[in-house]
Motif scaffolding. Structure first.
Motif, PDB file in Angstrom:
ATOM      1  N   UNK A  31       0.823  -1.204   0.000  1.00 12.53           N
ATOM      2  CA  UNK A  31       0.000   0.000   0.000  1.00 12.53           C
ATOM      3  C   UNK A  31       0.862   1.262   0.000  1.00 12.53           C
ATOM      4  N   UNK A  32       1.951   1.237   0.757  1.00 13.14           N
ATOM      5  CA  UNK A  32       2.858   2.383   0.822  1.00 13.14           C
ATOM      6  C   UNK A  32       3.501   2.611  -0.543  1.00 13.14           C
ATOM      7  N   UNK A  33       3.987   1.541  -1.131  1.00 13.93           N
ATOM      8  CA  UNK A  33       4.634   1.655  -2.435  1.00 13.93           C
ATOM      9  C   UNK A  33       3.651   2.144  -3.496  1.00 13.93           C
ATOM     10  N   UNK A  34       2.452   1.629  -3.479  1.00 16.05           N
ATOM     11  CA  UNK A  34       1.436   2.048  -4.443  1.00 16.05           C
ATOM     12  C   UNK A  34       1.115   3.531  -4.290  1.00 16.05           C
ATOM     13  N   UNK A  35       1.039   3.985  -3.049  1.00 10.18           N
ATOM     14  CA  UNK A  35       0.751   5.403  -2.798  1.00 10.18           C
ATOM     15  C   UNK A  35       1.862   6.293  -3.361  1.00 10.18           C
ATOM     16  N   UNK A  36       3.116   5.907  -3.150  1.00 11.19           N
ATOM     17  CA  UNK A  36       4.222   6.703  -3.670  1.00 11.19           C
ATOM     18  C   UNK A  36       4.281   6.643  -5.192  1.00 11.19           C
ATOM     19  N   UNK A  49      12.532   9.075  -5.260  1.00 16.85           N
ATOM     20  CA  UNK A  49      12.850  10.437  -4.848  1.00 16.85           C
ATOM     21  C   UNK A  49      11.834  10.918  -3.818  1.00 16.85           C
ATOM     22  N   UNK A  50      10.573  10.597  -4.044  1.00 17.97           N
ATOM     23  CA  UNK A  50       9.524  10.990  -3.099  1.00 17.97           C
ATOM     24  C   UNK A  50       9.669  10.267  -1.764  1.00 17.97           C
ATOM     25  N   UNK A  51      10.026   9.001  -1.797  1.00 17.24           N
ATOM     26  CA  UNK A  51      10.247   8.250  -0.553  1.00 17.24           C
ATOM     27  C   UNK A  51      11.417   8.857   0.211  1.00 17.24           C
ATOM     28  N   UNK A  52      12.490   9.181  -0.497  1.00 19.44           N
ATOM     29  CA  UNK A  52      13.658   9.792   0.132  1.00 19.44           C
ATOM     30  C   UNK A  52      13.275  11.116   0.789  1.00 19.44           C
ATOM     31  N   UNK A  53      12.491  11.930   0.089  1.00 20.65           N
ATOM     32  CA  UNK A  53      12.062  13.222   0.632  1.00 20.65           C
ATOM     33  C   UNK A  53      11.191  13.030   1.872  1.00 20.65           C
ATOM     34  N   UNK A  59      13.781  13.131   9.776  1.00 19.42           N
ATOM     35  CA  UNK A  59      15.081  13.244  10.425  1.00 19.42           C
ATOM     36  C   UNK A  59      15.174  14.571  11.167  1.00 19.42           C
ATOM     37  N   UNK A  60      15.841  14.573  12.317  1.00 20.93           N
ATOM     38  CA  UNK A  60      15.963  15.832  13.065  1.00 20.93           C
ATOM     39  C   UNK A  60      16.944  16.791  12.391  1.00 20.93           C
ATOM     40  N   UNK A  61      16.484  18.003  12.114  1.00 23.05           N
ATOM     41  CA  UNK A  61      17.304  19.091  11.584  1.00 23.05           C
ATOM     42  C   UNK A  61      18.229  18.669  10.458  1.00 23.05           C
TER      43      UNK A  61
END
Length: 70
Positions: A31-36, A49-53, A59-61
């Motif tokens: 489901x996560x992959x399909x959404x991306x 690229x969207x998953x990386x973003x 991530x903190x700061x």
């Protein structure tokens, strides 16, 4: 055309991009992959690229890369 060329003044890494990413294997829910992938089609950006973003936002700061900050 010269019979010999002098390459002594050239850098060994000239033309090679700086490695900033690492290839890994990751298991995601379907489901996560399909959404991306759906978001990818809408935005025109790659789903990885969207998953990386999305991960970066958790991530903190995180400092943006210099090329992206300009």
């Amino acid at each position: 055309m010269k019979s010999e060329y002098d390459f002594s003044n050239t850098a060994n890494t000239a033309g090679r991009p700086v490695k900033r990413k690492t290839r890994i294997t990751i298991y995601l829910d379907d489901e996560v992959l399909q959404q991306f992938r759906s978001l990818s089609e809408q935005s025109g950006k790659g789903y990885q690229t969207l998953i990386n973003a999305a991960l970066r936002t958790r991530l903190p700061q995180v400092r943006p890369e210099p090329a992206l900050a300009e």
